[in-house]
Design a protein around this motif. Structure first.
Motif, short mmCIF file in Angstrom:
data_model
loop_
_atom_site.label_atom_id
_atom_site.label_comp_id
_atom_site.label_asym_id
_atom_site.label_seq_id
_atom_site.Cartn_x
_atom_site.Cartn_y
_atom_site.Cartn_z
N GLY A 10 0.41 -1.48 -0.07
CA GLY A 10 -0.23 0.10 -0.13
C GLY A 10 0.73 1.12 0.13
N ILE A 32 4.74 -1.66 -2.48
CA ILE A 32 3.98 -2.66 -3.50
C ILE A 32 2.60 -1.49 -3.53
N ARG A 34 -1.27 -1.41 -5.56
CA ARG A 34 -2.12 -1.54 -6.65
C ARG A 34 -2.66 -0.26 -7.99
N GLN A 45 -9.10 13.66 -2.50
CA GLN A 45 -8.72 15.02 -1.53
C GLN A 45 -8.42 16.56 -1.76
N HIS A 47 -9.67 19.15 -0.61
CA HIS A 47 -9.54 20.11 0.23
C HIS A 47 -8.34 20.04 0.82
N GLY A 118 -4.83 0.80 4.44
CA GLY A 118 -6.19 1.69 4.63
C GLY A 118 -7.80 0.69 4.79
N VAL A 167 -17.25 17.57 2.06
CA VAL A 167 -17.88 16.91 0.74
C VAL A 167 -19.20 17.30 0.45
C1 LIG Z 1 -13.89 11.77 2.31
C2 LIG Z 1 -12.69 12.49 2.86
C3 LIG Z 1 -11.82 13.16 3.72
C4 LIG Z 1 -10.59 12.94 4.25
N1 LIG Z 1 -10.54 14.14 4.36
C5 LIG Z 1 -8.55 14.49 5.84
C6 LIG Z 1 -8.13 15.37 6.36
O1 LIG Z 1 -8.87 16.40 5.72
N2 LIG Z 1 -7.36 15.67 7.41
C7 LIG Z 1 -6.87 14.26 7.48
O2 LIG Z 1 -6.12 13.80 8.14
N3 LIG Z 1 -7.63 12.97 6.28
C8 LIG Z 1 -8.14 12.82 5.63
N4 LIG Z 1 -8.89 11.61 5.68
C9 LIG Z 1 -8.57 10.49 5.87
C10 LIG Z 1 -7.13 9.87 5.02
O3 LIG Z 1 -7.73 10.19 3.99
C11 LIG Z 1 -6.78 8.51 5.62
O4 LIG Z 1 -6.54 9.16 7.01
C12 LIG Z 1 -5.75 8.68 4.92
O5 LIG Z 1 -5.74 8.25 3.46
C13 LIG Z 1 -5.22 6.93 5.11
O6 LIG Z 1 -3.51 6.19 4.92
P1 LIG Z 1 -3.76 4.97 4.41
O7 LIG Z 1 -2.38 4.98 3.94
O8 LIG Z 1 -3.81 4.33 5.60
O9 LIG Z 1 -4.83 4.48 3.34
P2 LIG Z 1 -5.00 4.45 2.07
O10 LIG Z 1 -5.06 5.88 1.61
O11 LIG Z 1 -6.28 4.00 1.73
O12 LIG Z 1 -4.21 4.59 1.47
C14 LIG Z 1 -4.59 2.64 1.47
C15 LIG Z 1 -3.62 1.94 0.38
O13 LIG Z 1 -3.21 0.41 -0.14
C16 LIG Z 1 -3.11 0.44 -1.57
N5 LIG Z 1 -3.93 -1.35 -1.16
C17 LIG Z 1 -4.49 -1.47 -0.91
N6 LIG Z 1 -4.68 -2.81 -1.13
C18 LIG Z 1 -4.13 -3.49 -1.41
C19 LIG Z 1 -2.93 -4.39 -2.22
N7 LIG Z 1 -3.77 -5.63 -1.72
N8 LIG Z 1 -2.32 -4.63 -2.91
C20 LIG Z 1 -1.34 -3.52 -3.20
N9 LIG Z 1 -1.94 -2.21 -2.98
C21 LIG Z 1 -2.51 -2.61 -1.78
C22 LIG Z 1 -5.01 1.02 -1.56
O14 LIG Z 1 -4.97 1.21 -3.34
C23 LIG Z 1 -4.07 2.20 -1.80
O15 LIG Z 1 -3.31 2.72 -2.24
C24 LIG Z 1 -10.36 11.97 5.58
C25 LIG Z 1 -10.93 10.93 4.34
C26 LIG Z 1 -12.33 11.07 3.16
C27 LIG Z 1 -12.45 9.69 3.49
#
Ligand SMILES: Cc1cc2nc3c(=O)[nH]c(=O)nc-3n(C[C@H](O)[C@H](O)[C@H](O)COP(=O)(O)OP(=O)(O)OC[C@H]3O[C@@H](n4cnc5c(N)ncnc54)[C@H](O)[C@@H]3O)c2cc1C
Length: 238
Positions: A10, A32, A34, A45, A47, A118, A167
């Protein structure tokens, strides 16, 4: 079989931050992802981020991947990135199986793995919550800001935290009518600056309210809303 010291599954903000920390400490990292791009949810995002300064509050989400990638680039000798590659299996002996594009299936032997894949959105439980036209806020952002698709013409937003408020504002920018924002809590959870902007645009924010039921045959047509008491239970007759 491909060999790796540390595999990070991810390439969202969590995966990129893990990669920066590990590569900085001298570990050989394989990210890695996807998707064809890195950044995870940040890509939609548009905003300015809320939250803490450490997590880039006030910077637009879409601009954060570049900051993280520049940081990662400082340690590029320790970093390999595979995009368009999905991890499909992880086994007890440390072997990971991955699929690049549609048909290039391969194995990686990893000494350590960080899963940063994520989360998925939680849906509220109410009758008919699976009717087409009922979305989580993240899905709405994906439709509008990644694919350029309007999710509907008239929206009822449930949740007056920062995500619901931001949103809602983006929906209005896209020409969607937001009829109201509901929140079961007695107070608006998001920043007042966002709530005030939305109220000035004529959208009521109803606190201590929730959605009771969705109505529609093939897609959502109406929603029944009600007031809730201090234990978040619906108040009859409201
Ligand atoms: C509408 C909205 C607004 C938001 N606004 C804010 C904000 O203003 N401030 C803030 O701090 N947070 C905000 N967030 C929260 C923030 O977006 C998340 O906390 C953050 O993106 C989480 O990061 P992450 O890396 O854990 O997951 P993600 O960003 O979901 O990244 C996970 C990655 O893993 C990849 N992946 C998944 N499964 C696999 C697999 N099997 N093989 C390879 N790759 C894979 C996915 O493609 C993705 O790129 C918001 C969320 C939403 C929904």
């Amino acid at each position: 079989m491909k060999q790796a010291e540390l595999v990070i599954i991810g390439g969202g903000p969590a995966g990129l931050c893990a990669a920066i920390s590990a590569a900085k400490s001298g570990a050989k990292v394989l990210i890695i992802e996807r998707n064809k791009y890195l950044g995870g949810q940040l890509v939609k995002q548009t905003h300015m981020f809320f939250g803490s300064e450490k997590q880039y509050a006030s910077t637009r989400g879409i601009d954060i991947p570049e900051i993280l990638l520049n940081e990662l680039d400082k340690h590029k000798e320790n970093v390999e990135i595979l995009t368009d590659t999905t991890v499909v299996g992880m086994y007890e002996d440390g072997v990971i199986t991955a699929l690049h594009k549609e048909d290039d299936f391969f194995k990686i032997s990893a000494k350590a793995v960080v899963a940063a894949t994520g989360a998925f959105e939680k849906s509220l439980a109410f009758p008919n919550n699976d009717l087409p036209g009922i979305y989580g806020a993240g899905a709405v952002q994906t439709l509008m800001n990644v694919h350029g698709v309007k999710p509907g013409n008239k929206v009822l937003m449930v949740g007056a935290g920062n995500i619901g408020l931001i949103v809602s504002y983006q929906l209005m920018q896209a020409g969607v009518e937001v009829v109201a924002i509901l929140d079961a809590a007695p107070k608006i959870g998001g920043y007042l600056v966002h709530a005030s902007k939305i109220r000035r645009m004529g959208v009521p924010i109803l606190t201590s309210h929730t959605v009771k039921e969705a109505i529609g045959k093939d897609f959502i047509e109406k929603a029944v809303i009600c007031q809730v008491d201090d234990k978040f239970q619906p108040i009859e007759g409201t």
